[in-house]
Design a protein around this motif. Sequence first.
Motif, short mmCIF file in Angstrom:
data_model
loop_
_atom_site.label_atom_id
_atom_site.label_comp_id
_atom_site.label_asym_id
_atom_site.label_seq_id
_atom_site.Cartn_x
_atom_site.Cartn_y
_atom_site.Cartn_z
N LEU B 278 6.85 5.95 12.37
CA LEU B 278 5.80 5.18 11.73
C LEU B 278 5.95 5.29 10.23
N THR B 279 5.87 4.18 9.52
CA THR B 279 5.95 4.21 8.06
C THR B 279 4.74 3.47 7.50
N SER B 280 3.93 4.20 6.77
CA SER B 280 2.80 3.55 6.12
C SER B 280 3.00 3.64 4.62
N THR B 281 2.14 3.03 3.86
CA THR B 281 2.28 3.10 2.41
C THR B 281 0.93 3.29 1.75
N GLN B 282 0.93 4.16 0.76
CA GLN B 282 -0.28 4.43 -0.02
C GLN B 282 0.09 4.21 -1.48
N PRO B 283 -0.06 2.98 -1.96
CA PRO B 283 0.41 2.67 -3.32
C PRO B 283 -0.24 3.53 -4.38
#
Lengths: 251, 967
Positions: B278-283
């Motif tokens: 799983l790859t999420s992003t938190q800019p």
Amino acid sequence: MATIRILSRILSVLSTVTLLWTQSGECNNGRRSGDAVDTDFSGFSVPLEHSFEVDDVPRFHLRGALQLRGGRENSVYLSQNQLSEKDRSTLKDVAAVDGLYRIRVPRVSLQVDRQTERQSEGYLTTFVRACSLVESHLSDVITLHTDVSGYIIGISIVTIPGSCRGIEVEDEVDLEVFNSTISVVAPVTAPAPETAPYIERMEQEMEKKGKNPQEQKSFFAKYWYLILGGAVFLMATSSAQTPPGGAREQS
Amino acid sequence: MAWLVVRLAISVSLLYAASAVFEDQVGKFDWRQQFIGKVRFALFDTHSQASKKLLVATDKNVFASLNSRTGDLFWRHVDKTGPEGHIDALLMYGQDAVVVVGNGRLLRSWETTVGGLKWETVLDTGSFQAAALVGVQDLVKYVAVLKKSAISLHDLSSGSQIWVENLPDSDSVQYQTIYSGGNGVVFVLGVVPNSHIVIVEYKIEDGEIMNKKSVEAVWMSSLESSCAVVSSGILLCVDQITQSLYTLPLQSAEQTEMRQIHLQMLDLEVVSGFRPVLTSTQPNPAQPPLSEFFLQLSPDHHILLQFIDGLIAPLRDFNPSYLAAFATSGERTVAAVMSPKNDTACSINLFSADTGRRHLDTTIIYHMDPNGGKPNRLYVHAFLKKDDSVGYRVMVQTEDLTLTFLQQPGRVVWMREEALADVVTMEMVDLPFTGTQAELEGEFGKKAAIQDGLLPMVLKRLSSQFILLQAWLAHLWKLFYDARKPHSSVKNDVTIDILSRDEFNLQKMMLMVTASGKLFGIDSKSGTILWKQYLENIQPNSVFKLIVQRTTAHFPHPPQCTLLIKNKDTGLGSLYVFNPIFGKKSQISVPALPRPVIQTLLLPVIDQDYAKVLLLIDDQYKVTAFPSTKNVLQQLQDTASSIFFYLVDSSQGKLSGFRLRKDLSTELIWEVVIPTEVQEIVAVKGKRANEHVHSQGRVMGDRSVLYKYLNPNLLAVITESTDTHQERSFVGIFLIDGVTGRIVHEAVQRKARGPVHFVHSENWVVYVYWNSKFRRNEFSVLELFEGAELYNSTVFSSLDRPYAPQVLQQSYIFPAPINTLEATLTEKGITSRHLLVGLPSGNILSLPKMFLDPRRPELVSEQSREENLIPYAPEMPIREEWFINYNQTVSRVRGIYTAPSGLESTCLVVAYGLDIYQTRVFPSKQFDVLKDDYDYILISSVLFGLFFATMISKRLAEVKLLNRAWR
């Protein structure tokens, strides 16, 4: 002729024994290395075996007994048998086909007390060309090398002279008796940087220098003319520069 | 007076040895390339649009900033090797980069523009788990570090610790991740494998535990690899066994169970045996992550999903796709996906993260190197264009550690070959002749002379002369053409095609074998990579041995190199045969090696194609010959009785010698056993095969000659004692003849310890050890002499050298630690030797062998002065001007390679470690070359002047004589 041969076989002469560091030799041939507990200084014996076969497959048999003695100065004797008629002819045959003459000793320690804890496991082998052994009339130099703790780690054999020139060795007598020189070599201690003599030498140099009256002059005594010259020069330049500065001050 | 003489002698000797580079020589014949290693973390500076910074942290413990326009290093910090300097995490916020080093030992903040250290904090002990930036009210103020049993919060601007709290039940729970959404709390997530998840909520201000709960999760073994936080604090996990996604709101107190969503409901399936990612992003760390995330279902299948109102909806399916990554610029987040296009190229496209819609005209074509590896990491740098659309550049990292930076529409901006940061072994090969040179060479070939008669030979000669003339004219034309062009555009176009040997053979091909299994062919003059070849399926712990079987000297036959690749554990090996000039794999059939190879032997025997025969000995002492043509086997049979080899078994302390039999079997002929209870063999080295010794002896002060003991079969064996007590430890040096097994010399260096570095050459061995009593490094030199007479001056045979050599030894203090040691090598061995010492500082010291001479006298005498011996001084000098690489330091220098050039005075040197440095050294100065600033005009004007003066004076004399005769 036959009788002589039989005689030589029966007598089995102790051929050549060379002693590196002279110590009183005590002969105890039959002693097994394992049971030597109370004989720290009398040494023990191990077999020296050799092999020379025309087909070059090693089959070792006894050549003699090595009397080893541990302690501060390792020493070794070699008592060995004469070569039999059959051996002599085999050796010549092996030399003719440029085969190898091999020797081996069991891996042992010269330190007798270590004998019990470590029985020989395996052998140390080396070789020399059979032809050179024949041509040197069985004059060989065998060296046993030990490590720091007295284990034998290697054996080497060389013949003198060492070359194979294809000289025919006619006489049977030349191949009867080994003319061996045997020695034990322990590692040498490599030198450490020699600081003490160097410092001593430096100090001597310094002393010499100190005694020399010419060198003893003080800084001013040596360079007074330079300092004076510099001072004069400085004064000259500063006096030359003062008028404009002074003039500015005045205005 | 004596002191003066000593000083004079020293200064005279230094005159000989002085060898420094002049300022205008910098970069003239040397070059350095700096590397960083395999990138583990890479962050683009998105702080400002114009920023060119790319921050990287690598597995070589290097933290560096790259210029993203050129690929050059802005700055680089090389930390300690090993776990002590291991970079655990890299976080970036604004101008600051926060790095956790050494398994959570240090927390550092770097200023990214110049690479200055802002602050450094020593953290409490405990193994590192995770680190995260923590923001409060849209401002990132803190950094949180999670250890195995504690969490600490540090101020981002000063590094001071705000609070540290012990984690509850840390001996049973494995705490693995931190999450903060910017709402005043930090979540610490832990897992008890196959039981439950623990979520602890800390208040940012004082570290008070706000909430603690445990949620059942029987299927879970590790949080890190299978979970991510999406949307406003929703923990999302994936499990391949149950083929489900699990969700859990972190903040809600009431929900005590994870909600299961079957992947089937989304028409998805994880390929069996693959761990979904799983790859999420938190800019922005001060805000919750986006609700979009990637799910990787198989090595080439990604899907972009969205989490809205407790539901998961697929946005776009990328099948097939190799890599996917998020990037944010300003307020807009995009996703870049790399998909295969055809066999040799991939296309990278940009999609908007929130809708999954493809951005138009954003394709980047990435051409895969046919000799390289597959891409395995994708780093995206997104930026806003002037028209407010999103532009991007990507950096692709491949299996063979190539970093490629691309921009639209597929232009390679720069490339870095980071495999070169770990060179294992190298060789230098002469370049081939040019076509014309080869033509001349071919003319005088054996075959030609026999076949042709007189007339064809004359014609051939004329035609080859004509070709030479043509080439010369072309060369002149090129010179003229280049001279008109601006200087900058002329250089830097080295290609394989124009490569040819120069007059003095100073330019060579460097073959470098790297730990990752990539081979490089590098031009030694410029450092340009001319070819590269990635060998796939190389085990990470392989041992390489590079052998030059055929040099360039045999013209119609291409040069041939063989690389033996051996697995360290199993010992099984394989051969890779290639042409070192072009890097092409050779078509020659390679023998299969079913058994572990324990020794290799390059024989001087050559086959009909002039390739040297390589013997490979397996663990049953069977010999395989390569090449194994009939001719070779016949030659081997004839010479079998004179082929000896040795084997080393350091685990049993056994050195054994073997001889080859006619049927290619072997027989044991000698054995030396060094008991392993006392000491163990650490290294065995013979002499280099291509070494020449010019002088057989040394002329002494009284004009007699002391002959050197030049045994080509001599092995230097170094042992270290098993007892490491500083008084009892020792280093053993054995010199053993490799043919007869005779121990030529045996010495023990007391109170000494490794690591031992040594060089074995000519009639000497130089070794460096650590003196454990005085705590210093010491050099020791052993020299072997036969004495005043040679036993046999014509030929050396180990079988016929009955007398043991004289051994002289002396030791010196060396006031620096060392990394590696090598000796210079020249064509004929006339030039005096220097030792090249690689220091940990990155400098390479060229130490004249003259200083390491056991015959240096204590007291100066007439004879020692006659011999030019330097009086003994216990300390070895280190002079700055002896650093051959002036300020071009080589980080972590691991090896130095020396090769002779065509000039006797010149030795080519390559030092490798993290960096690669190539230069030339002139141990006896350039005695066979005119100086760069040689005044040609003066000498020629003097010559011409004298010539005309003679002419005129001759004429005048004639006139005078005539006049006198008339008188």
